[in-house]
Design a protein around this motif. Structure first.
Motif, short mmCIF file in Angstrom:
data_model
loop_
_atom_site.label_atom_id
_atom_site.label_comp_id
_atom_site.label_asym_id
_atom_site.label_seq_id
_atom_site.Cartn_x
_atom_site.Cartn_y
_atom_site.Cartn_z
N GLU A 1 39.41 40.57 34.08
CA GLU A 1 39.97 41.77 33.46
C GLU A 1 39.34 43.05 34.00
O GLU A 1 40.01 44.07 34.14
N LYS A 2 38.05 43.00 34.32
CA LYS A 2 37.36 44.20 34.79
C LYS A 2 37.57 44.46 36.28
O LYS A 2 37.44 45.60 36.74
N THR A 3 37.86 43.42 37.04
CA THR A 3 37.95 43.59 38.50
C THR A 3 39.35 43.37 39.06
O THR A 3 39.64 43.82 40.18
N ASP B 1 35.34 31.91 44.71
CA ASP B 1 35.48 32.55 43.40
C ASP B 1 34.12 32.64 42.71
O ASP B 1 33.80 33.66 42.08
N ALA B 2 33.34 31.56 42.79
CA ALA B 2 32.03 31.54 42.15
C ALA B 2 31.11 32.61 42.75
O ALA B 2 30.40 33.32 42.03
N VAL B 3 31.13 32.73 44.07
CA VAL B 3 30.32 33.74 44.74
C VAL B 3 30.74 35.14 44.31
O VAL B 3 29.90 36.02 44.07
N ALA B 4 32.04 35.36 44.21
CA ALA B 4 32.56 36.68 43.81
C ALA B 4 32.10 37.03 42.40
O ALA B 4 31.71 38.17 42.12
N TYR B 5 32.17 36.06 41.49
CA TYR B 5 31.71 36.31 40.11
C TYR B 5 30.23 36.63 40.10
O TYR B 5 29.79 37.59 39.44
N CYS B 6 29.43 35.80 40.77
CA CYS B 6 27.98 36.02 40.78
C CYS B 6 27.63 37.40 41.34
O CYS B 6 26.76 38.09 40.80
N LYS B 7 28.30 37.79 42.40
CA LYS B 7 28.04 39.10 43.00
C LYS B 7 28.37 40.21 42.01
O LYS B 7 27.62 41.17 41.86
#
Length: 274
Positions: free
Chosen positions: A70-72, A126-132
Motif C-alpha cells: 500500500e505504501k509503495t 520480492d523479499a529483497v524489495a520488502y527488506c530494503k
C-alpha cells in the motif's frame, strides 16, 4: 612504565571493541549476540563465527506485507507473471495457478490469505524489495542456523528440541499423514498457520522450522556441484514437509529456488546488521 601504560591502553581499547548490545531493538526484532556454533554437514564439522545482528521474531506476515504494498505500490513477480506455484495433491505435482499471489495464495476465487499468517507467493526479488523498504536485509544461512540454535547454545535436531510432538502438542506446522496424497492436518493447519502459534524458541523466535520456507541472502551451493547464481537458498521447511520425504524442518534443512519463483509455501523474515 611508558610501555606498561601503552599496554594497558591497548587492552582497554580491545575491550572497547567488544560488541555491545544495541540500545534500541526495533519492535518485532530479536537481538542475536555474537558467538559461534559447530556446524555439521555430512561427516564434516566446522566452527562458524557469527557477528551480532538483529532478526525478525517471526516471518513477515500478510498484514506487514500489505502495508509495504500500500505504501509503495510494489508489484510482485507473481502479479507480473499472472500466476504462481501451488501443489496439487490430487495430481501429485506442482502447477501454475492463474491469479495466485501473496493475497490469494491458492488462486483467485479462493479465500484471501489471513493477515496474521506468514506471507507466501513472494519471490526472492520480492523479499529483497520488502527488506530494503524496511531498512533491513535477508539473513545468511549461517545467521539463520545460529539463531535457530538459540544463539549457538543448542545442538538439537529442531529449533525447539528433538521431537515434533511433546506432551501431546505439535511444535511445528508440518505434514501429517501419507505424503503427498493425504494430509490429516493433525496440527490444525493444512496450509499456513498464524505466526507464533506453536511457541517460541528459548531466545524469543518463532517459526524457525515448518510453516513456510524462508529466503536467505545466499545463492545455493552443494559440495561438488557448480554454483548457479540465479538459484537462491531457503531455510526452515514448510507445512508441506514430511519426515519420510522432506525432513527439512530440521535446523540443517535447506532447499533452493530461482529468484523470480513464487510458491504457496514460501515466505521470508528479515535481518538487520548492527
Amino acid at each position: 612504565m611508558k610501555q606498561f601504560l601503552l599496554l594497558i591502553g591497548f587492552l582497554v581499547g580491545m575491550g572497547a571493541c567488544k560488541e555491545r548490545a544495541p540500545e534500541h531493538v526495533p519492535t518485532g526484532m530479536q537481538y542475536i549476540p555474537e558467538g559461534s556454533y559447530l556446524r555439521t554437514v555430512g561427516l564434516n564439522q566446522q566452527e562458524v563465527e557469527i557477528e551480532g545482528f538483529l532478526l525478525d521474531k517471526h516471518p513477515v506476515t500478510v498484514a506487514e506485507f500489505r502495508t509495504f504494498i500500500e505504501k509503495t505500490g510494489y508489484k510482485t513477480d507473481a502479479e507480473k507473471f499472472g500466476d504462481a506455484g501451488v501443489f496439487d495433491p490430487e495430481k501429485k505435482t506442482w502447477t501454475l495457478v492463474a491469479g495466485a499471489s501473496w493475497e490469494y495464495p491458492l488462486g483467485k476465487g479462493t479465500p484471501k490469505a489471513e493477515e496474521n499468517h506468514p506471507v507466501t507467493q513472494v519471490s526472492w526479488n520480492d523479499a529483497v524489495a520488502y527488506c530494503k523498504w524496511a531498512g533491513k536485509r535477508l539473513p545468511t544461512e549461517y545467521e539463520w542456523e545460529y539463531a535457530a540454535r538459540s544463539n549457538g547454545t543448542k545442538n538439537t535436531r529442531y529449533s525447539w528440541g528433538n521431537k515434533l510432538v511433546e506432551n501431546s502438542q505439535f511444535k511445528s506446522n508440518v505434514w501429517q499423514g501419507s505424503f503427498p496424497s493425504n494430509n490429516t492436518a493433525e496440527d490444525g493447519y493444512p496450509y499456513t498457520a498464524p505466526v507464533g502459534i506453536f511457541g517460541k524458541t528459548g531466545h524469543g523466535l518463532t517459526d524457525m522450522g515448518g510453516n513456510v520456507w524462508q529466503w536467505t541472502s545466499e545463492t545455493f551451493t552443494e559440495e561438488g556441484q557448480p554454483q548457479m547464481p540465479d538459484v537462491m537458498l531457503l531455510k526452515g521447511g514448510s507445512f508441506m514437509c514430511d519426515s519420510t520425504f522432506c525432513h527439512n524442518y530440521q535446523i540443517n534443512g535447506r532447499t533452493s529456488s530461482s529468484r523470480e519463483t513464487a510458491l504457496f509455501h514460501t515466505g521470508f523474515r528479515c535481518a538487520k546488521s548492527i
